[in-house]
Scaffold this motif. Structure first.
Motif, PDB file in Angstrom:
ATOM      1  N   GLN A  78       7.813 -16.515  28.978  1.00  0.00           N
ATOM      2  CA  GLN A  78       7.512 -16.561  27.551  1.00  0.00           C
ATOM      3  C   GLN A  78       7.023 -15.214  27.043  1.00  0.00           C
ATOM      4  OE1 GLN A  78       8.006 -19.261  25.296  1.00  0.00           O
ATOM      5  NE2 GLN A  78       7.759 -17.502  23.935  1.00  0.00           N
ATOM      6  N   GLU A  79       6.222 -14.511  27.843  1.00  0.00           N
ATOM      7  CA  GLU A  79       5.703 -13.227  27.369  1.00  0.00           C
ATOM      8  C   GLU A  79       6.819 -12.194  27.202  1.00  0.00           C
ATOM      9  OE1 GLU A  79       4.177 -13.456  31.770  1.00  0.00           O
ATOM     10  OE2 GLU A  79       4.599 -14.869  30.121  1.00  0.00           O
ATOM     11  N   ALA A  80       7.880 -12.323  27.986  1.00  0.00           N
ATOM     12  CA  ALA A  80       9.016 -11.405  27.829  1.00  0.00           C
ATOM     13  C   ALA A  80       9.748 -11.689  26.522  1.00  0.00           C
ATOM     14  CB  ALA A  80       9.968 -11.534  29.009  1.00  0.00           C
ATOM     15  N   VAL A  81       9.906 -12.968  26.179  1.00  0.00           N
ATOM     16  CA  VAL A  81      10.501 -13.355  24.890  1.00  0.00           C
ATOM     17  C   VAL A  81       9.639 -12.841  23.747  1.00  0.00           C
ATOM     18  CG1 VAL A  81      11.121 -15.306  23.401  1.00  0.00           C
ATOM     19  CG2 VAL A  81      11.651 -15.394  25.844  1.00  0.00           C
ATOM     20  N   ASP A  82       8.326 -13.026  23.874  1.00  0.00           N
ATOM     21  CA  ASP A  82       7.408 -12.581  22.822  1.00  0.00           C
ATOM     22  C   ASP A  82       7.470 -11.071  22.626  1.00  0.00           C
ATOM     23  OD1 ASP A  82       6.641 -15.210  22.559  1.00  0.00           O
ATOM     24  OD2 ASP A  82       4.796 -14.992  23.718  1.00  0.00           O
ATOM     25  N   ASP A  83       7.562 -10.333  23.718  1.00  0.00           N
ATOM     26  CA  ASP A  83       7.613  -8.874  23.620  1.00  0.00           C
ATOM     27  C   ASP A  83       8.916  -8.408  22.951  1.00  0.00           C
ATOM     28  OD1 ASP A  83       5.138  -8.613  24.754  1.00  0.00           O
ATOM     29  OD2 ASP A  83       5.847  -7.989  26.725  1.00  0.00           O
ATOM     30  N   PHE A  84      10.028  -9.036  23.316  1.00  0.00           N
ATOM     31  CA  PHE A  84      11.300  -8.677  22.673  1.00  0.00           C
ATOM     32  C   PHE A  84      11.253  -9.025  21.185  1.00  0.00           C
ATOM     33  CE2 PHE A  84      15.817  -9.597  21.565  1.00  0.00           C
ATOM     34  CZ  PHE A  84      16.324  -8.322  21.764  1.00  0.00           C
TER      35      PHE A  84
END
Length: 545
Positions: A447-453
């Motif tokens: 989820q944090e990778a989605v949020d960062d993108f």
């Protein structure tokens, strides 16, 4: 490894060829809802349909075509090219035509996607996949405009992407003779349809609600120079001599490279205050006014205040010239309603029509018509509300072993689109190989990778780019000032570089069974080729010799 690909347009054909070649022991199926390969180029068969970027930049990177007939190849030629590539890679062995996905649901206990697929009108099949690759594209569902009375029209009502309405006679003069034809729109399709119908129809009426930039054809000056033509020649047809020269590998490689350099040198255009943007606005404005000199009031309306590139930029060869012909009317007054015999505009004028063409685009919301349900019963439709939220446009949280090609934020405007698509496909191939090689049950983005993108996308698109300007465009989720959901947040080269180097640390994994040791996949210390004394056991020399 059971892999299912949905869609057999450019993306699906690239994915089919790549998976068949790159993934050992793959059990592959490609489902396509239409009765032929081709995707958007199979659906769109309207008069004048053609590529609106240079043909040699709009081809699969591992399948060169030296025989394009024109700088902007006609749609039938592109369709034949896709089908030829599919045949070359023998994709028929995997392909199931007239099979439409109804639903895909994640089965956590089996770590598989459970699919329901309609075969024809009367049969529904069940299938399962370890990996699901969605290649349905952004421009696969055409949409009627929301205009009062549209379906009450008693003449011929057509949509530009309504394949059945155009097949077998789209370009015949007899079909249009003595007809008054209305064309709604000024996007990529409309500006090809109007000049195609102008010499054939008795009258053409183009209804346009929004300004748009119509640019000089992309890269033609450099193309003319490369093939030895006079500067300013916009004909763009390749001679037999040109095509013969392209068969020389060195000449063709040089031509492709020079053309690609033109395409990949244009990203500064996407910056609001760049010199390239300022120069393009003045150049396009002057060119449009010159071509509309016979009817200057059209230029007053159609030349935008917004930046070049805010809407999809398209060359539209012949469109402005056609608008100036005596049998073409340009109507910028809003449409009040469609009547049984024509269109009534907001000022009360009624325009009689025999044919009404809606070149009004596609549903680009990424709210797909089939159900995709991931972990905990959450659908992709819910996840993509109020707008799509992904990692690199390829993965969504809660949807393990699923990859999207040419989906949200996965289009770009300043490099070869199909090379960009191939990079997305190869990203999914590399992930599939990792699953297979390391004996993993699942791969799922964090989820944090989605949020960062997501955060990067929002900042990038708002930081002085043309996409922050106010215009109506399918690049945006809804209306003026809305979120950009179609484009990669950066240049085409930037995206290709990023996708070439996966960050596997941005994913979570489940291992097969109860295995705790992450190196369980090392096996017994021997490779398969050593054990069976087969295959290439000196493969490592390829990098050195």
């Amino acid at each position: 490894m059971r892999v299912i690909i949905i869609g057999a347009g450019f993306s699906g054909v690239i994915a089919g060829a790549r998976y068949a070649k790159e993934v050992p022991n793959v059990d592959l199926t490609i489902y396509e809802k239409e009765d032929a390969v081709g995707g958007v180029w199979y659906s769109n068969q309207y008069p004048g349909v053609a590529c609106d970027i240079p043909s040699h930049s709009y081809q699969i990177p591992f399948e060169n075509n030296t025989d394009w007939s024109a700088f902007y190849a006609p749609g039938a030629e592109i369709r034949a090219y896709i089908q030829r590539v599919a045949a070359k890679h023998d994709l028929a062995r995997f392909l199931k035509l007239q099979h439409e996905l109804q639903s895909a649901r994640w089965d956590a206990s089996a770590a598989q996607w459970r699919l329901r697929v309609a075969r024809g009108a009367d049969e529904v099949l069940d299938d399962a996949a370890d990996v699901l690759v969605l290649c349905t594209g952004a421009l696969s569902r055409w949409a009627w405009p929301d205009i009062a009375g549209l379906q009450a029209f008693r003449g011929a009502l057509l949509h530009s992407a309504q394949r059945g309405a155009w097949a077998g006679g789209a370009d015949t003069d007899a079909r249009w003779a003595d007809k008054a034809v209305g064309v709604i729109g000024a996007g990529s399709s409309a500006i090809q349809i109007v000049p195609a119908l102008q010499p054939r129809a008795r009258r053409v009426v183009n209804f346009v609600r929004s300004p748009t930039w119509v640019c000089a054809p992309w890269g033609t000056d450099r193309m003319n120079e490369l093939v030895g033509r006079d500067a300013g020649d916009e004909d763009g047809v390749f001679t037999d001599e040109d095509r013969e020269k392209f068969k020389n590998a060195a000449h063709y490689r040089s031509f492709r490279r020079e053309l690609e350099l033109v395409m990949t040198s244009a990203h500064q255009l996407m910056k609001l205050d760049s010199e390239m943007q300022k120069g393009a606005r003045e150049m396009f404005k002057q060119d449009m006014r010159e071509k509309l000199a016979k009817k200057p009031w059209i230029a007053d309306f159609i030349i935008p205040d917004f930046a070049v590139g805010c809407r999809r930029l398209t060359p539209g060869p012949g469109y402005l010239k056609a608008l100036c012909e005596d049998n073409v009317d340009f109507v910028s007054e809003g449409i009040k309603r469609v009547t049984p015999t024509g269109i009534e505009t907001a000022d009360g004028e009624h325009i009689e029509l025999d044919v009404l063409v809606c070149a009004t685009g596609f549903d680009t919301s990424f709210q797909w018509p089939f159900a995709v349900v991931g972990r905990d019963g959450v659908s992709i439709q819910e996840t993509f509300t109020p707008h799509p939220s992904t990692y690199l446009g390829i993965c969504a949280k809660g949807f393990p072993n699923m990859f999207i090609v040419a989906g949200p934020n996965a289009t770009q405007t300043t490099a070869s689109f199909l090379t960009f698509v191939d990079k997305q496909v190869m990203y999914s191939v590399q992930a599939t190989l990792k699953l297979q090689r390391e004996r993993l049950r699942t791969i799922e983005v964090k989820q944090e990778a989605v949020d960062d993108f997501d955060e990067y996308l929002e900042v990038c698109m708002a930081s002085g780019t043309v996409h922050a300007d106010k215009c109506r465009t399918w690049f945006k989720h809804e209306g003026d000032g809305a979120r950009i959901t179609a484009l990669w947040p950066g240049s085409g080269q930037h995206g290709m570089r990023a996708l070439s180097h996966p960050r596997w640390e941005d994913f979570e994994y489940e291992r097969v069974g109860r295995v705790r040791n992450r190196l369980h996949w090392f096996g017994d210390g021997e490779t398969e080729s050593e054990k069976r004394m087969s295959g290439d056991r000196a493969w490592y020399l390829e990098a050195y010799c």
